[in-house]
Write a protein that holds these residues in place. Structure first.
Motif: not given
Length: 476
Positions: A102, A160, A163-164, A167-172, A190
């Motif tokens: 993401k 947000l 994803l929280q 347990g995922q993270t995104a590249f902002y 990444w």
């Protein structure tokens, strides 16, 4: 595909620089971005008819077909751009897949709004030759801009939160980052692709490089409108209450009349239940309740003309009723262990051995004020004790109901004598009974201790309910 991801999505919006980002992604070896693949008005780009052999018509019938085609590209990390108003049917598949990378691209919403207005006025959405640049100034519309910001913020909060919770993270990436070669190569790292950019793409040009005030035809109106925005949510009432389930087993239906009551704890539950039973000439024990969601859906299908309702009680009356019954009382439904904790730990002047003649209205007032202090701390998540539904906010109860259903009517206790019988008549009942109003609380009625100072304490404790429902001072 890479060891980290099988596919990717760029979450962006119009006029955020997503075309430029896509161009640079496609310049990386082993990456293929397919434009706005799920734009409801076209597929990928305005002049395309298909993506990877999937036509727009096939995509609209079966969006998963295009998703699978993007993911299945051999030797390539495939992806697309997704905006908040694109096909919502694919959003869960995107957000639920940790193998989907993401990328979240953002831009100052005022800049994106003004850029969008200029592009609409000139019909120039990309610029590759500065000599062909068309000029126009945007006409700022306060209501339109407010809607623009609200839509973008709501979608960003959704991203947000999802994803929280998964347990995922995104590249902002911010709009300004797009001109930073190191950031773009960091994105490549990444994603897990080997390629790197030696330089950024130069084919696309910035269309409107002037300061935003110079790009607006009515800058004074814009400044006035922006000055009224609560940018830092100064007027928001903080809410630290935990979310609750809808509480479907507590819902109570009429025995014959197709009414469904959604009780708010601490409200006039006993009075409404007696009325529901009297409405159809049955005992309270005969009222349908303790249904699970499947059973309630079956009841609703069997009663297609049903109506549901809940009842709000003034926060002062509700808090006092809960205090008298749950804390002071010793009968069924009372909280004996909590009463002892409030007496010993919170130092509430509660009688240790039951209510006696020495428990005066003055002592009662002092104890009730202490209880309000405890409730305020409980609502703020500042105590180790559970937050019971009996003193949670009524606003939170309605929010919880909405997870399963929204009541047709939200009545107020002081309106029940008129509105409840009318509701029954509209559902075909020829002669609904009157409802008995709640008796004064014991051992001391609220009216014995109420004054403006106590009202101020209640309003401070239940600020969210006062704001949400427009409560004024307790009418008595």
């Amino acid at each position: 595909m890479t060891e980290k991801f099988d596919w990717f999505v760029v979450f962006a919006e119009m006029r955020t620089g997503s075309n430029f980002l896509e161009t640079n992604l496609n310049a990386l070896g082993g990456v293929a971005c397919h434009g706005e693949a799920f734009n409801p008005h076209f597929i990928g780009y305005p002049n395309r008819t298909e993506i990877l052999g999937v036509s727009r018509a096939l995509r609209d019938i079966d969006p998963a077909r295009l998703l699978n085609a993007v993911k299945a590209q051999p030797g390539v990390l495939g992806g697309f751009r997704y905006f908040h108003d694109h096909d919502p049917r694919v959003l869960d598949a995107i957000l639920n897949d940790p193998r989907c990378a993401k990328i979240v691209l953002t831009r100052n919403p005022l800049d994106s709004y003004v850029s969008w207005k200029i592009a609409k006025a000139t019909n120039q959405w990309k610029l590759t030759d500065v000599k062909r640049r068309k000029e126009a100034r945007a006409e700022f519309d306060a209501e339109e801009f407010a809607a623009h910001v609200a839509a973008l913020q709501a979608f960003q909060v959704t991203l947000l939160n999802r994803l929280q919770t998964s347990g995922q993270t995104a590249f902002y990436v911010a709009y300004e980052d797009l001109q930073d070669l190191a950031v773009m190569n960091g994105l490549a790292a990444w994603l897990g692709v080997e390629g790197r950019l030696e330089a950024l793409d130069q084919s696309l040009k910035v269309q409107n490089p002037e300061p935003v005030l110079a790009k607006v035809a009515n800058p004074e109106e814009m400044e006035r409108a922006l000055s009224g925005l609560d940018r830092f949510n100064l007027t928001r009432t903080p809410n630290f209450e935990p979310r609750r389930g809808a509480g479907v087993p507590s819902f109570v239906a009429g025995a014959k009349t197709p009414l469904l009551y959604l009780p708010i704890r601490g409200g006039p539950e006993e009075e409404v239940l007696r009325w529901l039973a009297a409405l159809d000439g049955v005992n309270e024990a005969d009222l349908p309740t303790r249904m699970n969601q499947k059973q309630l859906r079956q009841w609703k299908r069997a009663n297609p003309d049903h109506r549901s309702f809940t009842v709000l009680r003034h926060p002062a009356a509700r808090a006092h009723a809960v205090f008298c019954r749950r804390i002071l009382g010793a009968g069924p439904g009372s909280f004996a262990r909590l009463r002892e904790l409030l007496r010993t730990q919170f130092k509430l002047p509660l009688p240790a051995d039951g209510i006696g003649p020495d428990y005066t209205s003055e002592r009662h007032r002092e104890a009730f004020e202490g209880f309000l202090g405890f409730v305020k701390a409980s609502l703020a998540g500042q105590t180790a004790l559970r937050l019971d539904a009996a003193w949670s906010t009524q606003a939170q109860s309605l929010t919880s109901f909405a997870d399963f259903m929204v009541p047709d009517q939200v009545l107020r206790e002081d309106e029940l004598a008129t509105l409840l019988p009318e509701l029954a008549r509209r559902r075909g009942h020829p002669g609904p009974p009157a409802i008995d109003m709640a008796a004064p609380d014991q051992p001391h009625a609220l009216g014995d201790i109420y004054d403006p100072g106590l009202e101020a304490l209640v309003a401070d404790t239940y600020q969210r309910d006062y704001v949400m429902f427009g409560f004024g001072p307790w009418p008595g």
